[in-house]
Design an enzyme around this catalytic site. Structure first.
Site, PDB file in Angstrom:
ATOM      1  N   GLU A  84      -1.864 -45.117  -3.562  1.00  0.00           N
ATOM      2  CA  GLU A  84      -2.014 -43.658  -3.732  1.00  0.00           C
ATOM      3  C   GLU A  84      -2.419 -43.123  -2.372  1.00  0.00           C
ATOM      4  O   GLU A  84      -3.559 -43.312  -1.943  1.00  0.00           O
ATOM      5  CB  GLU A  84      -3.118 -43.350  -4.757  1.00  0.00           C
ATOM      6  N   CYS A 142      -6.382 -35.124  -1.385  1.00  0.00           N
ATOM      7  CA  CYS A 142      -5.034 -35.636  -1.141  1.00  0.00           C
ATOM      8  C   CYS A 142      -4.005 -34.590  -1.543  1.00  0.00           C
ATOM      9  O   CYS A 142      -2.944 -34.493  -0.945  1.00  0.00           O
ATOM     10  CB  CYS A 142      -4.811 -36.934  -1.894  1.00  0.00           C
TER      11      CYS A 142
END
Ligand code: NAD
Length: 454
Positions: free
Chosen positions: A226, A261
């Site tokens: 991720e 993110c």
């Protein structure tokens, strides 16, 4: 290892890092423990993780204080993060049975075909600092639910929170031999890569993710990454309320100091509403307070990492040399603490680092576009593929645009949000594999097919 408060630059604590011998001792413990843990019923595993969530909730104030002290996020944002993590644990525990229990696929006279979701074994979870509770629970909660043991390596910038997580998991009934924390930075991460885990689950930057993926490849075990993003947002000309959209999207860019993110990292605005949008955006930004993260009402604390300030400064200076104009901020703030002025740049283009490379800080470039086609072309012009967002009054128009963008998530009239019910996944340099949802539960299991005649 020194734990430093990014708001004051004071050392909060010094703690010992793990080394090869201590990691191996913990690994051996987990290998034994996992065999027993997988025999504990799924319902019981879920109960213990529900206890974990309740315990987080009931001790939220001291936990938020620790988080704020080591990563610098405003106290209210620390509380929000812990509450968000609890909501995710609740979703995962409530749905574990549905997605991890045995499934009978064929039931005929004399034949049963079924799937069993077996745990991977002992997994390594190498994690990031920006949302240590959220990105932590995305991995270790489904991993534990699926019957795995976990070696959790929090980021070196969120170590104290990692140790709090361990303490609360143990209190909730997760045995020592099922969950262990590896304390340290990159070197300790390397030790995990040199150990024979049954799966590697990484959250962090593209650079480290690529390195880890290459290193794990020869082990032939699952590896999930991720990673970062350069998430685009497009504001179409048919939005009803420019002021409200400017305020909502500014929050998507600047919440947690832009250190998310899925933070909005670049904005494209239709030429018809561009001027008004930019004006409202800057107005909104200037209404938010910057200061000590423990002070009530503060929206911008310090950056977590001192070195990120230099990255931001470089991006801003390069953009200005290329013709960009600063409408707000633009530089680090002198004095104690890793503070950076919330920064808005216009007259930017996709050749500039500020529109290409992950900023991971309180800076944003806003660009005028002539129509949807130009917006799509610019949004797609990236190595990343985490999220993309469209603001418009027309759902069909927004969905048509989103389906042309190669990203793991598409947002219509929202941004910078994650839900436990749907997969969280990146594409291209934003990574691969999924956390959350049914996909994120099953990521921690090996489906085994049974063909049973009799
Ligand atoms: P990072 O890559 O610097 O570090 C992440 C982790 O990897 C840390 O625990 C670190 O100690 C470890 N590490 C570093 N080098 C290593 C090596 N050689 N071997 C093994 N381990 C190593 O990232 P970061 O600064 O902690 O996090 C910020 C990045 O994470 C941003 O790019 C952000 O977008 C991304 N992120 C992505 C998600 C997501 O869900 N997609 C969520 C949060 C953060």
């Amino acid at each position: 290892m020194k734990i430093i408060n990014p708001a004051t630059e004071e050392i909060i604590k010094e703690i010992n890092e793990d080394d090869t011998a201590s990691v191996l001792t913990k690994y051996k413990l987990l290998t034994e423990g996992q065999k027993k843990w997988q025999t504990v019923s799924l319902g019981e595993r879920a109960n213990r993780l529900k206890n974990f969530s309740e315990s987080l909730q009931s001790t939220i104030e001291p936990l938020a204080a620790v988080l704020t002290a080591e990563v610098g996020k405003p106290l209210q944002q620390s509380r929000n993060e812990i509450n968000g993590a609890c909501a995710r644990v609740q979703w995962l525990t409530a749905h574990a049975e549905k997605y991890l229990a045995d499934e009978t696929m064929v039931l005929e006279k004399g034949l049963v075909e079924k799937i069993k979701y077996e745990p991977l074994g002992v997994i390594a979870n190498i994690s990031a600092w920006n949302y240590p509770y959220l990105v932590g629970v995305n991995v270790f909660v489904p991993a534990l639910l699926a019957g795995n043991a976990v070696m959790y390596k929090p980021s070196e910038y969120a170590t104290l929170t990692g140790l709090e997580i361990e303490r609360i998991l143990k209190k909730a009934g997760i045995p020592d031999e099922v969950f262990q924390v590896a304390v340290g930075g990159k070197e300790v991460g390397e030790i995990l890569l040199n150990t024979s885990f049954d799966g590697y689950f990484f959250t962090g930057s593209y650079k480290t993710g690529k390195y880890i993926y290459e290193k794990v490849a020869s082990k032939m075990v699952p590896c999930q990454c991720e990673l970062g993003g350069k998430d685009p947002l497009y504001v179409a000309d048919d939005i009803a309320d420019v002021k409200a959209v400017a305020a909502g999207t500014a929050d998507g860019a600047f919440y947690n100091n832009g250190q998310s993110c899925c933070a909005v990292e670049r904005i494209y605005v239709h030429q018809k509403i561009y001027d008004q949008y930019v004006e409202e955006f800057v107005k909104e930004l200037k209404s938010w307070k910057q200061g000590s993260p423990t002070e009530a009402g503060v929206y911008f604390g310090p950056l977590t990492r001192q070195d990120q300030g230099r990255v931001l400064q470089h991006q801003v200076e390069e953009a200005v040399r290329g013709g960009a104009k600063i409408l707000s901020g633009g530089k680090p703030i002198a004095g104690k603490g890793y503070y950076f002025e919330p920064t808005v740049l216009v007259n930017v283009n996709n050749q500039m680092a500020i529109m290409r490379d992950e900023s991971f800080g309180p800076v944003i470039g806003i660009m005028k576009v002539k129509d949807d086609d130009e917006a799509i072309r610019l949004m797609q012009d990236t190595e990343y593929g985490l999220t993309a967002s469209v603001y418009s009054s027309d759902q069909q128009r927004a969905e048509n645009i989103l389906q042309q963008i190669n990203s793991g998530t598409g947002y219509w009239n929202c941004c910078d949000r994650v839900s436990a019910a749907v997969p969280w996944s990146g594409r291209k340099h934003s990574g691969f594999g999924s956390t959350l949802s049914h996909a994120g539960l099953r990521a921690f299991a090996k489906p085994k097919a049974y063909h049973l005649r009799g």
